[in-house]
Write an enzyme that holds these catalytic residues in place. Sequence first.
Site, PDB file in Angstrom:
ATOM      1  N   SER A   1      -2.693   1.475  -4.071  1.00 21.86           N
ATOM      2  CA  SER A   1      -2.102   2.424  -3.120  1.00 21.86           C
ATOM      3  C   SER A   1      -0.584   2.313  -2.982  1.00 21.86           C
ATOM      4  CB  SER A   1      -2.726   2.248  -1.739  1.00 21.86           C
ATOM      5  OG  SER A   1      -4.039   2.740  -1.745  1.00 21.86           O
TER       6      SER A   1
ATOM      7  N   LYS B   1       1.350   5.236  -4.030  1.00 25.14           N
ATOM      8  CA  LYS B   1       1.447   6.417  -3.165  1.00 25.14           C
ATOM      9  C   LYS B   1       2.854   6.612  -2.591  1.00 25.14           C
ATOM     10  CE  LYS B   1      -3.440   5.893  -1.946  1.00 25.14           C
ATOM     11  NZ  LYS B   1      -4.384   5.470  -0.881  1.00 25.14           N
TER      12      LYS B   1
ATOM     13  N   TYR C   1      -4.878  10.853 -10.061  1.00 21.01           N
ATOM     14  CA  TYR C   1      -4.860   9.893  -8.942  1.00 21.01           C
ATOM     15  C   TYR C   1      -5.388   8.522  -9.387  1.00 21.01           C
ATOM     16  CZ  TYR C   1      -6.306   7.629  -4.605  1.00 21.01           C
ATOM     17  OH  TYR C   1      -6.487   6.715  -3.602  1.00 21.01           O
TER      18      TYR C   1
ATOM     19  N   TYR D   1      -2.520   1.479   6.942  1.00 16.25           N
ATOM     20  CA  TYR D   1      -3.714   2.122   7.517  1.00 16.25           C
ATOM     21  C   TYR D   1      -3.936   1.635   8.947  1.00 16.25           C
ATOM     22  CZ  TYR D   1      -3.859   2.737   2.556  1.00 16.25           C
ATOM     23  OH  TYR D   1      -3.491   3.032   1.275  1.00 16.25           O
TER      24      TYR D   1
ATOM     25  N   VAL E   1      -5.048  -2.185  -2.542  1.00 15.86           N
ATOM     26  CA  VAL E   1      -6.238  -3.048  -2.590  1.00 15.86           C
ATOM     27  C   VAL E   1      -6.212  -4.039  -3.751  1.00 15.86           C
ATOM     28  CG1 VAL E   1      -7.942  -1.718  -1.275  1.00 15.86           C
ATOM     29  CG2 VAL E   1      -7.631  -1.258  -3.706  1.00 15.86           C
TER      30      VAL E   1
HETATM   31  O1  DON Z   1      -8.532   5.213  -3.978  1.00 16.84           O
HETATM   32  C1  DON Z   1      -8.758   4.018  -3.814  1.00 16.84           C
HETATM   33  O2  DON Z   1      -9.666   3.614  -3.094  1.00 16.84           O
HETATM   34  C2  DON Z   1      -7.839   3.029  -4.517  1.00 16.84           C
HETATM   35  N1  DON Z   1      -7.411   3.552  -5.773  1.00 16.84           N
HETATM   36  C3  DON Z   1      -6.625   2.727  -3.708  1.00 16.84           C
HETATM   37  C4  DON Z   1      -6.926   2.240  -2.295  1.00 16.84           C
HETATM   38  C5  DON Z   1      -5.926   1.289  -1.769  1.00 16.84           C
HETATM   39  O3  DON Z   1      -5.203   0.642  -2.486  1.00 16.84           O
HETATM   40  C6  DON Z   1      -5.952   1.069  -0.296  1.00 16.84           C
HETATM   41  N2  DON Z   1      -4.950   0.101   0.104  1.00 16.84           N
HETATM   42  N3  DON Z   1      -4.991  -0.921   0.654  1.00 16.84           N
END
Ligand code: DON
Length: 309
Positions: A64, A67, A191, A243, A261
């Site tokens: 993420s 982003k 994405y 978040y 993540v």
């Molecule tokens: O879309 C997802 O779930 C992952 N590619 C990215 C989520 C993420 O990194 C949330 N951050 N802490």
Amino acid sequence: MSDIARIVSEIAEEMRQRPDRGDVATYIPQLARVDPNAFGIAVVDAAGNVAAAGDCEVPFSIQSISKVFTLTLALGKVGEGLWTRVGREPSGSPFNSVVQLEYEHGIPRNPFINAGAIAVTDVILSGHQPREALGEILRFMQFLSDDRSIYIDEAVAKSEKATGFRNIALANYMKSFGVLENPVDFTLGVYFHHCAIAMSCRQLAMAGRFLAMHGFNPTTGCPVVPDGRARRINAIMLTCGHYDGSGEFAYRVGLPGKSGVGGGILAVAPGKASIAVWSPGLDATGNSHLGRIALERLTKAMGWSIFGA
Ligand code: DON
């Protein structure tokens, strides 16, 4: 050794030894294979000096954190019009929440929750083939880091595509409200791949410099974004970057930051430094457990919190 280099290596040593490491993400199977004992940190200061320690050269999945950079590109493409497609309020919900999207008629709360980032990716994709849009994102990362070796980890992208049922649901739901312009498969393909970009802490700290330096890339002296835009991206990182853990991060660290993540966090000390940390174990809100503690140590020692020393 400079003060900052000493502090950074002391933090890395403390983090290497700590038994509490959080839990590595498993919902993307490829991420579960990462060594939970890894820890890296890199700080680039306003003069361009780099202080780095631990596994600071090991590429990890930025997830993420990408982003922040897709938001920057989308604002460059459509300007303030972006805010008709996505909001900019903190969500107080987990990053993959479905229920909030229904309440808000398919308009995601902010560009950092998954639904918001998928909408932002759709904006970048419009008018291009998926391959071109992805190339633009990857080249932007390479340009900002001044490092052409940055790559997309195809195994991670494939792993997420195979298990990304929530994201597929979010994207289809937004499509039903006309929030996505492109075929859902195309938008999600871009994405998943930008989330799978692999970078080291050093590369990531380099990439974040424009946010710390009023929009300028200090290597070239050229603006990446206008000053006001860097300030606003930092504001969204502060309020939404972790978040439903954003309040806690602001309380403890006191800097704009964006987590992933994969266990990485990019943090920005405006006018002072760009910082990247990586420790794969996550806390209950899906943010790096030791990454946050390391940043708390660093901002305290350097007096870098934007709220005062
Ligand atoms: O879309 C997802 O779930 C992952 N590619 C990215 C989520 C993420 O990194 C949330 N951050 N802490």
